[in-house]
Design an enzyme around this catalytic site. Structure first.
Site, mmCIF file in Angstrom:
data_model
loop_
_atom_site.group_PDB
_atom_site.id
_atom_site.type_symbol
_atom_site.label_atom_id
_atom_site.label_comp_id
_atom_site.label_asym_id
_atom_site.label_seq_id
_atom_site.Cartn_x
_atom_site.Cartn_y
_atom_site.Cartn_z
ATOM 1 N N LYS A 148 76.318 63.728 -41.467
ATOM 2 C CA LYS A 148 77.418 64.687 -41.327
ATOM 3 C C LYS A 148 78.776 63.993 -41.385
ATOM 4 O O LYS A 148 79.747 64.562 -41.902
ATOM 5 C CB LYS A 148 77.254 65.494 -40.041
ATOM 6 C CG LYS A 148 76.008 66.397 -40.040
ATOM 7 C CD LYS A 148 76.026 67.393 -41.190
ATOM 8 C CE LYS A 148 74.868 68.381 -41.130
ATOM 9 N NZ LYS A 148 74.928 69.393 -42.206
ATOM 10 N N ASP A 154 65.903 73.199 -54.739
ATOM 11 C CA ASP A 154 65.845 72.156 -53.708
ATOM 12 C C ASP A 154 67.088 71.293 -53.915
ATOM 13 O O ASP A 154 67.246 70.681 -54.982
ATOM 14 C CB ASP A 154 64.560 71.343 -53.906
ATOM 15 C CG ASP A 154 64.430 70.206 -52.908
ATOM 16 O OD1 ASP A 154 65.438 69.818 -52.278
ATOM 17 O OD2 ASP A 154 63.303 69.683 -52.777
ATOM 18 N N VAL A 155 67.954 71.238 -52.922
ATOM 19 C CA VAL A 155 69.240 70.544 -53.108
ATOM 20 C C VAL A 155 69.087 69.033 -53.306
ATOM 21 O O VAL A 155 70.045 68.373 -53.718
ATOM 22 C CB VAL A 155 70.231 70.816 -51.950
ATOM 23 C CG1 VAL A 155 70.588 72.290 -51.879
ATOM 24 C CG2 VAL A 155 69.699 70.284 -50.618
ATOM 25 N N ILE A 164 72.786 79.870 -40.473
ATOM 26 C CA ILE A 164 74.217 79.845 -40.776
ATOM 27 C C ILE A 164 74.460 80.235 -42.233
ATOM 28 O O ILE A 164 75.398 80.987 -42.539
ATOM 29 C CB ILE A 164 74.784 78.438 -40.461
ATOM 30 C CG1 ILE A 164 74.739 78.194 -38.939
ATOM 31 C CG2 ILE A 164 76.200 78.286 -40.997
ATOM 32 C CD1 ILE A 164 75.039 76.761 -38.517
ATOM 33 N N TYR A 170 71.133 62.069 -38.612
ATOM 34 C CA TYR A 170 71.856 63.347 -38.738
ATOM 35 C C TYR A 170 73.355 63.123 -38.579
ATOM 36 O O TYR A 170 74.159 63.582 -39.399
ATOM 37 C CB TYR A 170 71.342 64.331 -37.683
ATOM 38 C CG TYR A 170 71.958 65.708 -37.788
ATOM 39 C CD1 TYR A 170 71.421 66.665 -38.648
ATOM 40 C CD2 TYR A 170 73.083 66.058 -37.037
ATOM 41 C CE1 TYR A 170 71.988 67.934 -38.753
ATOM 42 C CE2 TYR A 170 73.647 67.323 -37.138
ATOM 43 C CZ TYR A 170 73.093 68.259 -37.991
ATOM 44 O OH TYR A 170 73.655 69.514 -38.102
ATOM 45 N N ASN A 192 75.450 74.205 -47.917
ATOM 46 C CA ASN A 192 75.146 74.408 -46.498
ATOM 47 C C ASN A 192 73.766 73.904 -46.081
ATOM 48 O O ASN A 192 73.552 73.635 -44.896
ATOM 49 C CB ASN A 192 75.286 75.914 -46.202
ATOM 50 C CG ASN A 192 74.673 76.308 -44.890
ATOM 51 O OD1 ASN A 192 75.281 76.149 -43.829
ATOM 52 N ND2 ASN A 192 73.434 76.820 -44.928
HETATM 53 N N1 LIG Z 1 72.375 75.214 -35.928
HETATM 54 C C1 LIG Z 1 73.259 74.343 -35.469
HETATM 55 O O1 LIG Z 1 73.442 74.146 -34.255
HETATM 56 C C2 LIG Z 1 74.120 73.586 -36.435
HETATM 57 C C3 LIG Z 1 75.250 72.920 -35.934
HETATM 58 C C4 LIG Z 1 76.072 72.231 -36.813
HETATM 59 C C5 LIG Z 1 75.764 72.195 -38.158
HETATM 60 N N2 LIG Z 1 74.660 72.838 -38.615
HETATM 61 C C6 LIG Z 1 74.382 72.750 -40.055
HETATM 62 O O2 LIG Z 1 74.393 74.047 -40.619
HETATM 63 C C7 LIG Z 1 73.523 74.079 -41.755
HETATM 64 C C8 LIG Z 1 72.546 75.216 -41.599
HETATM 65 O O3 LIG Z 1 71.844 75.039 -40.385
HETATM 66 P P1 LIG Z 1 70.957 76.206 -39.737
HETATM 67 O O4 LIG Z 1 71.009 76.003 -38.277
HETATM 68 O O5 LIG Z 1 71.354 77.524 -40.314
HETATM 69 O O6 LIG Z 1 69.504 75.776 -40.272
HETATM 70 P P2 LIG Z 1 68.193 76.626 -40.588
HETATM 71 O O7 LIG Z 1 67.054 75.644 -40.512
HETATM 72 O O8 LIG Z 1 68.135 77.858 -39.750
HETATM 73 O O9 LIG Z 1 68.392 77.061 -42.107
HETATM 74 C C9 LIG Z 1 68.477 76.104 -43.129
HETATM 75 C C10 LIG Z 1 68.043 76.716 -44.457
HETATM 76 O O10 LIG Z 1 68.128 75.679 -45.439
HETATM 77 C C11 LIG Z 1 66.973 75.708 -46.229
HETATM 78 N N3 LIG Z 1 66.717 74.374 -46.771
HETATM 79 C C12 LIG Z 1 66.203 73.297 -46.109
HETATM 80 N N4 LIG Z 1 66.072 72.268 -46.952
HETATM 81 C C13 LIG Z 1 66.512 72.688 -48.164
HETATM 82 C C14 LIG Z 1 66.614 72.072 -49.429
HETATM 83 N N5 LIG Z 1 66.189 70.806 -49.628
HETATM 84 N N6 LIG Z 1 67.124 72.780 -50.463
HETATM 85 C C15 LIG Z 1 67.532 74.059 -50.272
HETATM 86 N N7 LIG Z 1 67.443 74.706 -49.096
HETATM 87 C C16 LIG Z 1 66.943 74.021 -48.055
HETATM 88 C C17 LIG Z 1 65.876 76.187 -45.303
HETATM 89 O O11 LIG Z 1 64.780 76.730 -46.032
HETATM 90 C C18 LIG Z 1 66.597 77.211 -44.450
HETATM 91 O O12 LIG Z 1 66.515 78.506 -45.003
HETATM 92 C C19 LIG Z 1 72.871 72.699 -41.804
HETATM 93 O O13 LIG Z 1 73.577 71.869 -42.712
HETATM 94 C C20 LIG Z 1 73.030 72.182 -40.394
HETATM 95 O O14 LIG Z 1 73.016 70.772 -40.327
HETATM 96 C C21 LIG Z 1 73.825 73.530 -37.782
#
Ligand SMILES: NC(=O)c1ccc[n+]([C@@H]2O[C@H](COP(=O)([O-])OP(=O)(O)OC[C@H]3O[C@@H](n4cnc5c(N)ncnc54)[C@H](O)[C@@H]3O)[C@@H](O)[C@H]2O)c1
Length: 268
Positions: free
Chosen positions: A174, A76-77, A31, A170, A103
């Site tokens: 959120k 790292d966030v 995302i 989780y 994000n």
């Molecule tokens: N995929 C879904 O169904 C979904 C649904 C609702 C919300 N979300 C939220 O959307 C956001 C992105 O999800 P996604 O599905 O793209 O995940 P993803 O795992 O595909 O990508 C997440 C990215 O964040 C990076 N990351 C992880 N920990 C980190 C840290 N400590 N510091 C910096 N970067 C870090 C990872 O390296 C990765 O590149 C998240 O907050 C997730 O909770 C996802």
């Protein structure tokens, strides 16, 4: 006839992000990558921030190939000093920061009676504390400038409890992001800084692919689809319009809002 619409730029112009600069944490895939492309295509310069440097570099390269001004930054966030340094680098590079997308996040399925303190802390640390550190560092710059758009990635899981998998940490993280968004929005509204969040439903990214690798996970997907009125997961592209809207002048009177993009999941 004259009313308060007069004097505003044409509507599509108000969605453009030319001259704006921003960062996207977790921008290295999924995302966040989609958000980085969307902001860049709309005209913004974008810093792609990830804890995995190679991911940030790949996406920054993709943006540059499209003619978008882009930076790859590692942070790292969960480490506030790294987040602060990342924001300072963006400001040093481009002179301003108008868009902050917090994000980065991780998923986790653990039954609560089995959950270790480490499991709980890790999810809260990345998904909630990390959003606060990013919003605070960006907010300091934006408050001084008198304008800014902070966009946090929450989830429909902040408002509903997913089933059949158990993911209390989780969901709690959120819900925290949604109320943090509302709290910061109220605190900073009079000083030009808008704070909103986007709540996706199930979205086809690595996070979901990882979670559904197990036979149990694969069994859940049909159940998720049954519970989603539109009958399908979101593609990352389904979320891109929301981030451009919230980053743009078109949403300047909106703050503290949770923009739900879930195919109707939270309606039933
Ligand atoms: N995929 C879904 O169904 C979904 C649904 C609702 C919300 N979300 C939220 O959307 C956001 C992105 O999800 P996604 O599905 O793209 O995940 P993803 O795992 O595909 O990508 C997440 C990215 O964040 C990076 N990351 C992880 N920990 C980190 C840290 N400590 N510091 C910096 N970067 C870090 C990872 O390296 C990765 O590149 C998240 O907050 C997730 O909770 C996802």
């Amino acid at each position: 006839m004259s009313d308060s619409m007069e004097g505003a730029d044409p509507i599509l112009e108000r969605f453009r992000l030319d001259g704006r600069t921003g960062f996207v944490t977790g921008g290295g895939q999924g995302i966040g990558r989609g958000f980085a492309h969307a902001l860049g295509e709309a005209g913004a310069a974008v810093a792609v921030v990830d804890v995995v440097p190679a991911r940030a570099e790949t996406v920054a390269h993709e943006l540059a190939q499209k003619g978008i001004r882009a930076l790859a930054l590692c942070a790292d966030v969960t480490q506030p000093e790294q987040v602060q340094a990342m924001v300072q680098t963006v400001v040093a590079e481009w002179g301003r920061l108008t868009i902050a997308v917090n994000n980065a996040g991780i998923g986790q399925w653990v039954d609560s009676e089995q959950m270790t303190p480490a499991d709980w802390r890790r999810v809260l640390d990345i998904n909630l504390n990390g959003v606060f550190y990013g919003a605070q560092a960006a907010g300091r710059v934006m408050l001084a400038a008198g304008y800014g758009k902070i966009i946090n990635t929450a989830s429909m899981s902040g408002s509903i409890v997913n089933t059949p998998q158990n993911q209390a940490a989780y969901n709690t993280s959120k819900a925290g992001v949604i109320h943090l968004t509302r709290s910061l929005a109220a605190e900073w509204a009079s000083r030009g800084v808008r704070v909103n969040c986007i709540s996706p439903g199930y979205t086809r990214t690595q996070l979901v692919n990882d979670l559904v690798q197990t036979p149990e996970g694969r069994r859940m997907v049909p159940e998720w689809m049954r519970l989603t009125p539109m009958g399908r997961m979101a593609e990352v592209s389904d979320l891109q319009g929301a981030v451009v809207y919230l980053a743009s002048a078109a949403s300047d009177y909106m703050t503290g809002h949770d923009l739900v993009v879930d195919g109707g999941y939270s309606l039933w």
